[in-house]
Motif scaffolding. Sequence first.
Motif, short mmCIF file in Angstrom:
data_model
loop_
_atom_site.label_atom_id
_atom_site.label_comp_id
_atom_site.label_asym_id
_atom_site.label_seq_id
_atom_site.Cartn_x
_atom_site.Cartn_y
_atom_site.Cartn_z
N ARG A 1 54.50 0.69 -12.91
CA ARG A 1 55.53 1.59 -12.41
C ARG A 1 56.88 0.89 -12.47
O ARG A 1 57.05 -0.22 -11.97
N LEU A 2 57.86 1.56 -13.07
CA LEU A 2 59.24 1.09 -13.10
C LEU A 2 60.12 2.19 -12.54
O LEU A 2 60.01 3.35 -12.95
N SER A 3 60.99 1.85 -11.59
CA SER A 3 61.79 2.86 -10.92
C SER A 3 63.28 2.70 -11.19
O SER A 3 63.78 1.58 -11.32
N ARG A 4 63.97 3.81 -11.29
CA ARG A 4 65.42 3.84 -11.47
C ARG A 4 65.99 4.93 -10.56
O ARG A 4 65.32 5.91 -10.22
N ARG A 5 67.26 4.76 -10.16
CA ARG A 5 67.95 5.78 -9.38
C ARG A 5 69.14 6.28 -10.18
O ARG A 5 69.94 5.48 -10.70
N ALA A 6 69.26 7.59 -10.31
CA ALA A 6 70.35 8.18 -11.08
C ALA A 6 71.67 7.99 -10.35
O ALA A 6 71.77 8.21 -9.14
N THR A 7 72.69 7.56 -11.08
CA THR A 7 74.02 7.40 -10.50
C THR A 7 74.94 8.56 -10.84
O THR A 7 76.06 8.64 -10.34
N ALA A 8 74.47 9.45 -11.71
CA ALA A 8 75.23 10.63 -12.11
C ALA A 8 74.24 11.67 -12.60
O ALA A 8 73.10 11.34 -12.93
N PRO A 9 74.63 12.94 -12.62
CA PRO A 9 73.73 13.95 -13.17
C PRO A 9 73.33 13.60 -14.60
O PRO A 9 74.16 13.14 -15.40
N MET A 10 72.08 13.82 -14.94
CA MET A 10 71.58 13.49 -16.27
C MET A 10 70.43 14.41 -16.63
O MET A 10 69.85 15.05 -15.75
N ARG A 11 70.13 14.48 -17.89
CA ARG A 11 69.00 15.27 -18.36
C ARG A 11 67.97 14.33 -18.98
O ARG A 11 68.31 13.40 -19.71
N VAL A 12 66.71 14.59 -18.67
CA VAL A 12 65.59 13.88 -19.28
C VAL A 12 64.65 14.94 -19.82
O VAL A 12 64.01 15.67 -19.06
N THR B 1 60.56 7.59 -11.44
CA THR B 1 59.53 6.57 -11.61
C THR B 1 58.87 6.75 -12.97
O THR B 1 58.32 7.83 -13.26
N VAL B 2 58.91 5.70 -13.77
CA VAL B 2 58.25 5.69 -15.07
C VAL B 2 56.83 5.18 -14.90
O VAL B 2 56.62 4.08 -14.38
N PHE B 3 55.85 5.97 -15.31
CA PHE B 3 54.45 5.57 -15.28
C PHE B 3 54.13 4.91 -16.63
O PHE B 3 53.78 5.57 -17.60
N VAL B 4 54.26 3.59 -16.64
CA VAL B 4 54.19 2.85 -17.90
C VAL B 4 52.83 3.01 -18.57
O VAL B 4 52.73 3.20 -19.79
N ASP B 5 51.76 2.93 -17.77
CA ASP B 5 50.43 3.01 -18.36
C ASP B 5 50.18 4.36 -19.01
O ASP B 5 49.55 4.44 -20.07
N GLU B 6 50.70 5.43 -18.41
CA GLU B 6 50.52 6.75 -19.00
C GLU B 6 51.43 6.96 -20.20
O GLU B 6 51.03 7.55 -21.21
N ALA B 7 52.67 6.49 -20.11
CA ALA B 7 53.57 6.59 -21.26
C ALA B 7 53.02 5.85 -22.46
O ALA B 7 53.10 6.30 -23.60
N ASN B 8 52.42 4.69 -22.20
CA ASN B 8 51.85 3.87 -23.28
C ASN B 8 50.60 4.51 -23.89
O ASN B 8 50.10 4.03 -24.91
N ALA B 9 50.11 5.57 -23.27
CA ALA B 9 48.95 6.29 -23.80
C ALA B 9 49.33 7.70 -24.24
O ALA B 9 48.48 8.59 -24.28
N ASP B 10 50.59 7.87 -24.59
CA ASP B 10 51.07 9.16 -25.08
C ASP B 10 50.70 9.27 -26.56
O ASP B 10 51.20 8.50 -27.39
#
Length: 400
Positions: A279-290, A302-311
């Motif tokens: 798990r890697l976490s970030r906090r947005a400092t401005a509005p953004m689109r993902v 929160t980025v779920f690294v194990d799941e992303a790596n199995a995309d």
Amino acid sequence: MEDARESVRKVERVQGGRPGCPVHRGADGTWEIRGYAAAREVLRATETVQAGLGVETVEKMPSRVRRPVLYQDGPGHREQRRQTARFFTPRHVDEHYRELMTRVAEEQTAALRAAGTAQLSDLSFTMAIEVVSDILGLTHSRPGLRSRLERFFPEEFGRPGLASLHGLYWLLRQNTNWLRIHLADVRPAIRAHLKQEREREREDLISHLLAEGCSGAEILGECLTYAAAGMVTTREFICVAAWHLFDDPELLDRYRAAEEPERLGLLREILRLEPVIGRLSRRATAPMRVGEASIGAGELLTVFVDEANADPDAVGRDPDLLRPGRSRDLAPSPAGLAFGDGAHRCPGAAVAVLEADVLLSRLFALDGLRMTGTPRVSFKDEIGGYEIRELTVTVPTSGT
């Protein structure tokens, strides 16, 4: 050529996402990022700052105290990473640390042959401590560095609430552990560096931090940050890689017969499947689109690294299987996002993979090496990380 091996994960984390949904808001309001492309987008975004990993505690430090690089963002962070990048280039790693890695690996295998049995977590932690200590410049430590680090990074991870006796005990214990490492490891190293600075130029992190005018407390913070990132995680990586090799004779035969580049590729594929930090976490400092999601300023991702790596869109078919030699180019690394990405991507990726190979290639060259018992897996929920213990390795001794 892709190998259709059927090895599967050794470490199964608890998942709670929506199947096929790369970005969605969780029950607690946190944005959960589970798709590979979306995860890279978040980790590389300039509209975010580091979150989790105790950053809330660091933010309470006096403003005059420089934060460890892990907790910096923006131009100052980029400049610090630029200045220290030279310690982690593949060429520098090969020229400056390979000899040390080889010596430590041979010492560990000799100790195993003499004793006949050992815990792989002990062997791998010793390797990681020696290498990272050299990178940092912790060259004058008093005996017992390993036990001090074990106390500072306990198996039971996490911070209890301070409004309790347990919380007060935790605070007192951690402050005591900080003081022990400062007095026994960091302060002697600083004194030695200051004494030697006129005699010869040193190439390590403490020398760089002293040249930057950092205080002893700031250097202690950086050393502990690198210890967590380079010692603790590498120990688990080596253990999970060995576990795969022990359980798959064909994979082990391939590893033993391969030249170093192929071995390193095989280890990176294991790490793609089994990222130590999940798990890697970030906090947005401005509005953004993902992707299709609109993220507001101040919201947590929160980025779920194990799941992303199995995309499968990123890694190809059967993403939950170990397949050394996957044909797709996976940016930023064949290990996927196991070392992160963007401004906070782990600088020591080349160090970790090489030291794992240096130790494992020598261990698996020992006649009669085998794993006994069943490894025990525990989890650090705050970072989605795992710890592997009781992975016992044995070899016949000279008297048997």
